[in-house]
Design an enzyme around this catalytic site. Structure first.
Site, PDB file in Angstrom:
ATOM      1  N   LYS A  22      44.997   8.902  -8.152  1.00 40.80           N
ATOM      2  CA  LYS A  22      45.842   7.826  -8.698  1.00 40.80           C
ATOM      3  C   LYS A  22      46.432   8.259 -10.038  1.00 40.80           C
ATOM      4  O   LYS A  22      47.627   8.114 -10.279  1.00 40.80           O
ATOM      5  CB  LYS A  22      44.990   6.565  -8.902  1.00 40.80           C
ATOM      6  CG  LYS A  22      45.648   5.511  -9.759  1.00 40.80           C
ATOM      7  CD  LYS A  22      44.774   4.292  -9.967  1.00 40.80           C
ATOM      8  CE  LYS A  22      43.922   4.332 -11.219  1.00 40.80           C
ATOM      9  NZ  LYS A  22      44.617   4.045 -12.469  1.00 40.80           N
ATOM     10  N   ASN A  23      45.565   8.798 -10.904  1.00 39.41           N
ATOM     11  CA  ASN A  23      46.007   9.095 -12.267  1.00 39.41           C
ATOM     12  C   ASN A  23      46.976  10.268 -12.338  1.00 39.41           C
ATOM     13  O   ASN A  23      47.561  10.517 -13.382  1.00 39.41           O
ATOM     14  CB  ASN A  23      44.797   9.357 -13.174  1.00 39.41           C
ATOM     15  CG  ASN A  23      44.033   8.073 -13.454  1.00 39.41           C
ATOM     16  OD1 ASN A  23      44.498   6.985 -13.097  1.00 39.41           O
ATOM     17  ND2 ASN A  23      42.873   8.194 -14.074  1.00 39.41           N
ATOM     18  N   CYS A 118      44.015  -2.513 -16.726  1.00 38.41           N
ATOM     19  CA  CYS A 118      42.619  -2.952 -16.797  1.00 38.41           C
ATOM     20  C   CYS A 118      42.311  -3.476 -18.190  1.00 38.41           C
ATOM     21  O   CYS A 118      42.770  -2.927 -19.190  1.00 38.41           O
ATOM     22  CB  CYS A 118      41.690  -1.773 -16.514  1.00 38.41           C
ATOM     23  SG  CYS A 118      41.240  -1.611 -14.800  1.00 38.41           S
ATOM     24  N   ARG A 123      43.545  -0.285 -26.003  1.00 36.62           N
ATOM     25  CA  ARG A 123      44.449   0.676 -25.384  1.00 36.62           C
ATOM     26  C   ARG A 123      45.815   0.721 -26.072  1.00 36.62           C
ATOM     27  O   ARG A 123      46.850   0.450 -25.472  1.00 36.62           O
ATOM     28  CB  ARG A 123      44.610   0.374 -23.883  1.00 36.62           C
ATOM     29  CG  ARG A 123      43.297   0.305 -23.174  1.00 36.62           C
ATOM     30  CD  ARG A 123      43.459   0.255 -21.692  1.00 36.62           C
ATOM     31  NE  ARG A 123      43.319   1.545 -21.088  1.00 36.62           N
ATOM     32  CZ  ARG A 123      43.376   1.771 -19.787  1.00 36.62           C
ATOM     33  NH1 ARG A 123      43.604   0.803 -18.966  1.00 36.62           N
ATOM     34  NH2 ARG A 123      43.239   2.966 -19.290  1.00 36.62           N
ATOM     35  N   ASP A 308      35.697   7.042 -16.391  1.00 40.58           N
ATOM     36  CA  ASP A 308      35.954   6.416 -15.086  1.00 40.58           C
ATOM     37  C   ASP A 308      34.767   6.547 -14.118  1.00 40.58           C
ATOM     38  O   ASP A 308      34.811   5.998 -13.016  1.00 40.58           O
ATOM     39  CB  ASP A 308      37.212   7.023 -14.440  1.00 40.58           C
ATOM     40  CG  ASP A 308      38.484   6.565 -15.137  1.00 40.58           C
ATOM     41  OD1 ASP A 308      38.405   5.668 -15.984  1.00 40.58           O
ATOM     42  OD2 ASP A 308      39.566   7.115 -14.828  1.00 40.58           O
ATOM     43  N   ARG A 400      43.689  -1.442  -6.657  1.00 40.65           N
ATOM     44  CA  ARG A 400      44.590  -0.700  -7.546  1.00 40.65           C
ATOM     45  C   ARG A 400      44.348   0.801  -7.416  1.00 40.65           C
ATOM     46  O   ARG A 400      45.275   1.592  -7.621  1.00 40.65           O
ATOM     47  CB  ARG A 400      44.339  -1.089  -9.008  1.00 40.65           C
ATOM     48  CG  ARG A 400      44.909  -2.431  -9.426  1.00 40.65           C
ATOM     49  CD  ARG A 400      44.783  -2.609 -10.930  1.00 40.65           C
ATOM     50  NE  ARG A 400      45.170  -1.374 -11.588  1.00 40.65           N
ATOM     51  CZ  ARG A 400      44.598  -0.876 -12.679  1.00 40.65           C
ATOM     52  NH1 ARG A 400      43.605  -1.508 -13.248  1.00 40.65           N
ATOM     53  NH2 ARG A 400      45.023   0.249 -13.207  1.00 40.65           N
TER      54      ARG A 400
HETATM   55  C1  UD1 Z   1      43.899   7.510 -18.568  1.00 44.43           C
HETATM   56  C2  UD1 Z   1      43.507   7.094 -17.161  1.00 44.43           C
HETATM   57  C3  UD1 Z   1      42.226   6.273 -17.172  1.00 44.43           C
HETATM   58  C4  UD1 Z   1      41.118   7.032 -17.899  1.00 44.43           C
HETATM   59  C5  UD1 Z   1      41.602   7.484 -19.274  1.00 44.43           C
HETATM   60  C6  UD1 Z   1      40.591   8.348 -19.998  1.00 44.43           C
HETATM   61  C7  UD1 Z   1      45.646   6.871 -16.066  1.00 44.43           C
HETATM   62  C8  UD1 Z   1      46.605   5.990 -15.389  1.00 44.43           C
HETATM   63  N1  UD1 Z   1      44.574   6.302 -16.589  1.00 44.43           N
HETATM   64  O1  UD1 Z   1      44.179   6.321 -19.296  1.00 44.43           O
HETATM   65  O2  UD1 Z   1      41.832   6.032 -15.821  1.00 44.43           O
HETATM   66  O3  UD1 Z   1      40.012   6.169 -18.053  1.00 44.43           O
HETATM   67  O4  UD1 Z   1      42.811   8.239 -19.152  1.00 44.43           O
HETATM   68  O5  UD1 Z   1      40.253   9.438 -19.218  1.00 44.43           O
HETATM   69  O6  UD1 Z   1      45.806   8.073 -16.107  1.00 44.43           O
HETATM   70  N2  UD1 Z   1      44.416   5.437 -27.459  1.00 44.43           N
HETATM   71  C9  UD1 Z   1      44.918   5.103 -28.688  1.00 44.43           C
HETATM   72  N3  UD1 Z   1      46.239   5.360 -28.925  1.00 44.43           N
HETATM   73  C10 UD1 Z   1      47.051   5.924 -28.006  1.00 44.43           C
HETATM   74  C11 UD1 Z   1      46.520   6.269 -26.749  1.00 44.43           C
HETATM   75  C12 UD1 Z   1      45.180   6.012 -26.510  1.00 44.43           C
HETATM   76  O7  UD1 Z   1      44.220   4.574 -29.544  1.00 44.43           O
HETATM   77  O8  UD1 Z   1      48.243   6.114 -28.280  1.00 44.43           O
HETATM   78  C13 UD1 Z   1      42.994   5.156 -27.173  1.00 44.43           C
HETATM   79  C14 UD1 Z   1      42.840   4.135 -26.049  1.00 44.43           C
HETATM   80  O9  UD1 Z   1      42.864   2.805 -26.549  1.00 44.43           O
HETATM   81  C15 UD1 Z   1      41.489   4.515 -25.490  1.00 44.43           C
HETATM   82  C16 UD1 Z   1      41.457   6.031 -25.663  1.00 44.43           C
HETATM   83  O10 UD1 Z   1      42.402   6.331 -26.656  1.00 44.43           O
HETATM   84  O11 UD1 Z   1      40.468   3.935 -26.234  1.00 44.43           O
HETATM   85  C17 UD1 Z   1      41.741   6.818 -24.388  1.00 44.43           C
HETATM   86  O12 UD1 Z   1      43.031   6.535 -23.945  1.00 44.43           O
HETATM   87  P1  UD1 Z   1      43.887   7.543 -23.052  1.00 44.43           P
HETATM   88  O13 UD1 Z   1      43.226   8.876 -22.991  1.00 44.43           O
HETATM   89  O14 UD1 Z   1      45.290   7.481 -23.533  1.00 44.43           O
HETATM   90  O15 UD1 Z   1      43.777   6.872 -21.624  1.00 44.43           O
HETATM   91  P2  UD1 Z   1      44.950   6.394 -20.684  1.00 44.43           P
HETATM   92  O16 UD1 Z   1      46.004   7.441 -20.614  1.00 44.43           O
HETATM   93  O17 UD1 Z   1      45.321   5.011 -21.024  1.00 44.43           O
END
Ligand code: UD1
Length: 423
Positions: A22-23, A118, A123, A308, A400
């Site tokens: 999915k990701n 989610c 995030r 995850d 999802r």
């Molecule tokens: C992706 C995955 C999700 C997985 C996560 C971590 C997808 C669709 N989802 O989510 O399944 O759990 O990676 O492996 O690919 N953060 C900030 N600022 C930012 C970006 C992130 O503070 O600009 C924080 C987020 O709030 C969170 C952490 O960093 O606490 C990790 O986020 P991130 O690695 O960006 O995860 P996603 O890309 O949202």
């Protein structure tokens, strides 16, 4: 209301095949907006998030055709001429933010609503925006919409992330593809899905180097073109079935993914006393005869233990002989299944980002509610070993990210069904 009813106590056996990640698929779909043309994406899972991303692309003017039996998407972005993504779609799925980088590259403009998805933490997307700003993108916030303007041109830059964010690494990578000069992303995320995206971008004519390492280098190119690509196997779907196997299988083989992508969870399983046999694209496990050994687990960016997989391992920890200690370092709100696991008989104490899980306990079937995607899947796993029936509601979370979850389980010996219950 759709509910998954799980009858506990049935042994699993056989082989289950996992789909594409999915990701990864969601980002590959977003990437098709970067250059006009016809793309064929294979091994795309039939899950609702893929449907939502398809709707995002359609709203932007692309045509999207999904062959469910072949798991093949054909996306034609030749006529795409819009760069505004509507709140109604984006608010349902956080991954829609990954359309930002592609729209900036193609149109030099983008309007994207702040994302949803989610409910597992704040995030924020500050790292996405800070990185793209370094490339020359100007951002405004218009009543909850991010308005991006790169009309004065994109220029390669050194971007150092505060945290190896998966989404930020991908968006900055896609925003930098046609920027003049070289972009370096330091402290980049290293997830296999990022490597998959970089491989597709390179097929499109991009020059992305060292994806999968801490420092990714992108050399700006002038032109991109459409391509075909096969999505990498879903390590998290695989890991979910492997935990199910460790809980209750005579012998279960999970195939269709690269075991290297799940190395640390597999090592944790071995530490806990589970026999793990690794093949080229498959892993076989069985539930041990002896009680499991408790484990300490800390979630971390790849190659660390994936957030995850944390909820699924929490269920495994309820069967270990002693106290397991789980620390969630990636998302702040990912223990939401605990209240329902306790209702099923688990002994878990949560403080801040830590959970203490005591075992072994005999779980009892109960009515429970999916709190999020992986938490919902973990409650189904708990139902496999619980006494009596477990009824898991809010199944839309599970849909999802898991294709035919119930059907795949039934094919390996579980007894579950989707049933309709009054709200
Ligand atoms: C992706 C995955 C999700 C997985 C996560 C971590 C997808 C669709 N989802 O989510 O399944 O759990 O990676 O492996 O690919 N953060 C900030 N600022 C930012 C970006 C992130 O503070 O600009 C924080 C987020 O709030 C969170 C952490 O960093 O606490 C990790 O986020 P991130 O690695 O960006 O995860 P996603 O890309 O949202």
């Amino acid at each position: 209301m759709d509910v998954i009813r799980v009858e506990g106590g049935h042994k699993l056996h056989g082989t289950v095949h996992v789909g594409g990640a999915k990701n990864s698929a969601l980002k590959l779909m977003a990437a098709t907006m970067m250059a006009p043309g016809v793309y064929h994406l294979s091994n795309v899972p039939n899950i609702s998030d893929v449907g939502l991303m398809g709707q995002v692309l359609t709203m932007l003017g692309a045509s999207v055709d999904y062959d469910e039996t072949q798991h093949r998407l054909t996306i034609d972005t030749s006529a795409a001429d819009k760069w505004v993504t509507p709140y109604e779609l984006v608010s349902k799925m956080r991954a829609s933010i990954s359309i930002l980088g592609p729209l900036i590259t193609r149109f030099k403009h983008a309007v994207v609503a702040m994302p949803g998805g989610c409910n597992i933490g704040a995030r924020s997307i500050d790292q996405h925006l800070a990185g793209l700003k370094m490339l020359g993108v100007h951002f405004d916030n218009d009543h909850g919409d991010i308005v991006a303007d790169a009309s004065s041109g994109l220029k390669g830059a050194l971007v150092t992330l505060d945290f190896p964010s998966v989404g930020a690494t991908e968006n900055i990578m896609m925003g930098a593809i046609t920027a003049k000069g070289t972009t370096i992303i330091e402290n980049a995320a290293r997830e296999p899905e990022i490597v998959d995206l970089a491989n597709m971008l390179n097929k499109m004519g991009a020059d992305v180097r060292d994806a999968g390492s801490h420092v990714v280098e992108i050399h700006g190119v002038d032109e991109l073109h459409a391509c075909d690509h096969t999505t990498v196997g879903d390590r998290i779907e695989a890991g979910t079935f492997l935990v199910a196997g460790a809980l209750s299988a005579d012998e279960l083989t999970v195939e269709g993914f690269n075991p290297v992508h799940l190395d640390i969870p597999l090592r944790k399983m071995e530490y806990m006393g589970i026999r793990v046999e690794r093949g080229e694209n498959r892993v076989t496990v069985c539930a041990p005869e002896k009680t499991l050994v408790p484990a300490d687990i800390q979630t971390l960016p790849f190659p660390g233990f994936p957030t995850d997989m944390q909820a699924q391992f929490m269920v495994l920890a309820t069967q270990a002989n002693g106290s397991s200690f789980i620390t969630e370092n990636v998302f702040e709100n990912r223990f939401m299944l605990v209240a329902d696991l306790i209702r099923m008989g688990a002994e878990i104490r949560v403080e801040d980002r830590h959970a203490l899980v005591k075992g072994p306990v005999k779980l009892m079937g109960a009515r429970v509610k999916s709190p999020d995607l992986r938490g919902g899947a973990a409650l189904v796993l708990a139902g496999l070993i619980a006494e009596g029936y477990t009824l898991v509601s809010d199944t839309f979370h599970i849909k999802r990210g898991y294709e035919a979850f119930v059907e795949k389980f039934n094919a390996i010996g579980a007894v579950m069904a989707h049933i309709d219950m009054p709200d």
